[in-house]
Structures are given as C-alpha cells and as structure tokens.
Design a protein around this motif. Sequence first.
Motif, PDB file in Angstrom:
ATOM      1  N   HIS A   1      -9.418 -53.961-146.705  1.00 41.45           N
ATOM      2  CA  HIS A   1      -8.873 -54.243-145.243  1.00 41.45           C
ATOM      3  C   HIS A   1      -7.694 -53.942-144.989  1.00 41.45           C
ATOM      4  N   THR A   2      -6.597 -54.009-145.877  1.00 39.02           N
ATOM      5  CA  THR A   2      -4.959 -53.391-145.643  1.00 39.02           C
ATOM      6  C   THR A   2      -5.095 -52.685-147.211  1.00 39.02           C
ATOM      7  N   ASP A   3      -3.607 -52.479-147.473  1.00 43.56           N
ATOM      8  CA  ASP A   3      -3.129 -51.973-148.670  1.00 43.56           C
ATOM      9  C   ASP A   3      -2.656 -53.055-149.570  1.00 43.56           C
TER      10      ASP A   3
ATOM     11  N   MET B   1     -12.664 -63.601-151.737  1.00 44.95           N
ATOM     12  CA  MET B   1     -12.474 -62.123-151.465  1.00 44.95           C
ATOM     13  C   MET B   1     -11.800 -62.080-150.336  1.00 44.95           C
ATOM     14  N   GLY B   2     -11.012 -63.056-149.587  1.00 44.46           N
ATOM     15  CA  GLY B   2     -10.240 -62.690-148.571  1.00 44.46           C
ATOM     16  C   GLY B   2     -10.759 -61.974-147.538  1.00 44.46           C
TER      17      GLY B   2
ATOM     18  N   PHE C   1     -19.054 -58.037-138.237  1.00 44.78           N
ATOM     19  CA  PHE C   1     -18.371 -56.781-138.741  1.00 44.78           C
ATOM     20  C   PHE C   1     -16.821 -56.787-139.007  1.00 44.78           C
ATOM     21  N   PRO C   2     -16.567 -56.089-140.253  1.00 47.51           N
ATOM     22  CA  PRO C   2     -15.161 -56.355-140.805  1.00 47.51           C
ATOM     23  C   PRO C   2     -14.220 -55.661-140.042  1.00 47.51           C
TER      24      PRO C   2
ATOM     25  N   PRO D   1     -15.746 -65.715-148.650  1.00 50.84           N
ATOM     26  CA  PRO D   1     -15.266 -64.733-147.512  1.00 50.84           C
ATOM     27  C   PRO D   1     -14.019 -65.121-146.915  1.00 50.84           C
ATOM     28  N   ALA D   2     -13.502 -64.201-146.344  1.00 46.61           N
ATOM     29  CA  ALA D   2     -12.307 -64.688-145.438  1.00 46.61           C
ATOM     30  C   ALA D   2     -12.739 -65.333-144.291  1.00 46.61           C
ATOM     31  N   HIS D   3     -14.075 -64.922-143.616  1.00 46.50           N
ATOM     32  CA  HIS D   3     -14.813 -65.266-142.424  1.00 46.50           C
ATOM     33  C   HIS D   3     -16.095 -65.298-142.710  1.00 46.50           C
ATOM     34  N   GLY D   4     -16.833 -66.372-142.223  1.00 44.72           N
ATOM     35  CA  GLY D   4     -18.229 -66.532-142.444  1.00 44.72           C
ATOM     36  C   GLY D   4     -18.419 -67.529-143.384  1.00 44.72           C
TER      37      GLY D   4
END
Length: 133
Positions: A3-5, A20-21, A29-30, A62-65
């Motif tokens: 998602h980022t570094d 999992m953040g 959709f990510p 998950p971070a979302h959901g």
Amino acid sequence: MAHTDGDSLVFLEAADVLHMGDVFFNGIFPFIDRSSGGGIQGLIRSVDVALSMSGANTRIVPAHGALATRADLQTYRDMLQDVSDRVQSAMDRGEALDAVVASHPAAAYRLQGDADRFVAAVYDSLAASTRGS
C-alpha cells in the motif's frame, strides 16, 4: 512496498490472528498510495507472504472491510493478479492510461470503492517498474 513503502503484517501466533493493515481491503478496491512508494507488485508479494503465514482457521483482520478468512484473502490476491495482468497486457499493446482505465479491466469484480483509481495506480506502478523507478 505494498500500500505504501512502510506496511507491516502482524501475526499473533497463539491467537491465530493476522492483522494486515492497509495491505488488505476486504470487499473493497485497494488504495495503492503511489506517492508513498506503494505498488501493485509489492502488494501482491505482501499478500503472498500473508497467505504463507496463515492457515485454514486464521482470522484475518483487514484495514477495511469485515473480518476475513484465508479463502477471502486468496480471492483478493487472485483479483490483484488478474487486474494487474489485464493492465499489463493492455500496456504491452501500447495502450495509454486513459484507454486502459476506459476499458474497465476490474469490471468483473463487484467491490466497493473506486475501480478506476485502482486501475490507474496499477498502471502507474507497472509503468514505473518498466522505467526502473
């Protein structure tokens, strides 16, 4: 670089829970944050690592959901790879970003969120890897 570094996976072995953040958006959709080093290739690799860490009974946060299962995570991984492959194929044919987004390579997936933004980030990350950045 997912998602980022700076993404992390946290596995609580005794509880069989994997957090999992922003590597995992369940049913959504990510968001791949290109400005912070995120990319589709790293996202897929990170999900592969998570799959290798998890078992059939692992609860995945998950971070979302909603709370997820390993099967949900595998479905997410398959979607990431499929869309990435479709975008790469279009790029190999010389299609520009606007044409690829307009072709809706993620249309088969009925997820919440912005499919076009996701496809654009996939395109950008694949193009960057071709340029070597």
